[in-house]
Design a protein around this motif. Sequence first.
Motif, short mmCIF file in Angstrom:
data_model
loop_
_atom_site.label_atom_id
_atom_site.label_comp_id
_atom_site.label_asym_id
_atom_site.label_seq_id
_atom_site.Cartn_x
_atom_site.Cartn_y
_atom_site.Cartn_z
N GLU A 269 36.64 30.74 55.27
CA GLU A 269 36.80 30.50 53.63
C GLU A 269 35.88 31.30 52.78
N TYR A 270 34.55 31.33 53.10
CA TYR A 270 33.76 32.12 51.98
C TYR A 270 34.30 33.50 51.90
N ASP A 271 34.53 34.42 52.85
CA ASP A 271 34.84 35.64 52.85
C ASP A 271 36.32 35.98 52.51
N ARG A 272 37.33 34.84 52.49
CA ARG A 272 38.46 34.83 51.93
C ARG A 272 38.14 34.95 50.15
N LEU A 273 37.42 34.07 49.81
CA LEU A 273 37.10 33.79 48.54
C LEU A 273 36.39 35.12 47.97
N GLU A 274 35.38 35.63 48.65
CA GLU A 274 34.82 37.02 48.29
C GLU A 274 35.82 38.07 48.16
N ASN A 275 36.76 38.20 49.16
CA ASN A 275 37.68 39.30 49.14
C ASN A 275 38.70 39.10 47.98
N LYS A 276 38.99 37.78 47.57
CA LYS A 276 40.10 37.72 46.58
C LYS A 276 39.32 38.36 45.19
N ARG A 277 37.99 37.82 45.00
CA ARG A 277 37.14 38.23 44.05
C ARG A 277 37.10 39.70 43.84
N LEU A 278 36.75 40.55 44.87
CA LEU A 278 36.60 42.02 44.89
C LEU A 278 37.97 42.61 44.84
N LEU A 279 39.29 42.12 45.31
CA LEU A 279 40.64 42.56 45.17
C LEU A 279 40.88 42.52 43.42
N GLU A 280 40.51 41.48 42.96
CA GLU A 280 40.87 41.05 41.48
C GLU A 280 39.86 42.22 40.69
N GLU A 281 38.69 42.23 40.95
CA GLU A 281 37.96 43.15 40.45
C GLU A 281 38.67 44.58 40.47
N ALA A 282 39.00 45.14 41.88
CA ALA A 282 39.35 46.51 42.10
C ALA A 282 40.82 46.54 41.28
N TYR A 283 41.53 45.36 41.04
CA TYR A 283 42.91 45.57 40.30
C TYR A 283 42.58 45.72 38.72
N ASN A 284 41.50 45.04 38.03
CA ASN A 284 41.08 45.35 36.81
C ASN A 284 40.75 46.57 36.43
N ARG A 285 39.87 47.23 37.45
CA ARG A 285 39.28 48.30 37.28
C ARG A 285 40.27 49.46 37.24
N ASN A 286 41.32 49.38 38.17
CA ASN A 286 42.68 50.36 38.25
C ASN A 286 43.43 50.24 36.95
#
Length: 338
Positions: A269-286
């Motif tokens: 669960e912890y890694d899934r939440l961290e992955n989701k946060r990074l994916l959203e950050e990558a999307y916003n940067r793109n």
Amino acid sequence: MGPKLKKSTDVGAPKSKPPEGESKCQSCDKLCISEDKAIECDKCLSWIHLACSDVLLQDYEVYNKNGMEKKGFKWFCIKCRTDDITPEPSSSHLLANINKTITEELEKFKTQIGNDVAKINNQISTLSKTMNDLEASNSKPVSWASVVGDSGQNPDMVQLLAKQVTDTHKKLSLDREDREKNVIIFNVPESSKEDDTKFFKQMCSQNLEFTDVPEVSVFRLGAKNTDHQRPMKVSFHDGWDKRKFLAKLYKLKLDEKFKNVRVAHDMCEYDRLENKRLLEEAYNRNKKEQPTDFRYKVRGPPWALKIIKVFPKNGIGKKPLVPPLPHTKPAVTISTET
């Protein structure tokens, strides 16, 4: 002991009655036999017929039915109450005793409740103070060294925080270890467990060109639903086989039937939440930077995810590369795309 009811079949009556011929009614001087309704005085121990006493039948029945004598209620005959200026009726006497006992029990209960409430209030007060201390400590950046340095002021809090950190880290490490040899495969047609195993083995031998098909256990995640295909969890018996499987995934793009198949790490669960946060950050940067020659993506093992620049193999693109919203994709997709 409480008043004894002569009738042996009544609830609350004594287990043994006085010998026949010796238990005479105090009033009429006739014998009190087992078929009679009679009551015994707790002071002089004499018996008296209910009809000869001033006890009402309904009070006698209530007293009898509820086993009042076992609860410590006493009854005294009129002769034993001659010290009173005005003899109190027996029924009133019984009711007074009952009310007194109930009042005493209620007072004990109130005292106990009061003590329990006081303990709860003390615990709430202690918890509230601890929460305030934690909020105050979180209001400004602090290091673990500074917390330990103040341990003389609040050693209990330091020990509590240290235990929480240790327990959380241990739990997280065990969870990651349990999932380390697993992958999750999405969009695989669902039939039976045997067919899932057969599908995976054929994919490894025919498409990924394994000489020896890895030993695995295959499961479907979640309850079966006809509206969608459940993800397939594959547990490799050997961690090295998982690494080889991931390294060969690019070959799936050569077969049309695998174009929608996606593979992800099995994350806690912890890694899934961290992955989701990074994916959203990558999307916003793109979306914000609109890069034309690369795009930001999340890469790395589940315990060390990070955002990197991924350059297309076909060179610089003509249009911005903006991926779809990250929450529409599985966690850490092992891409088979170009």
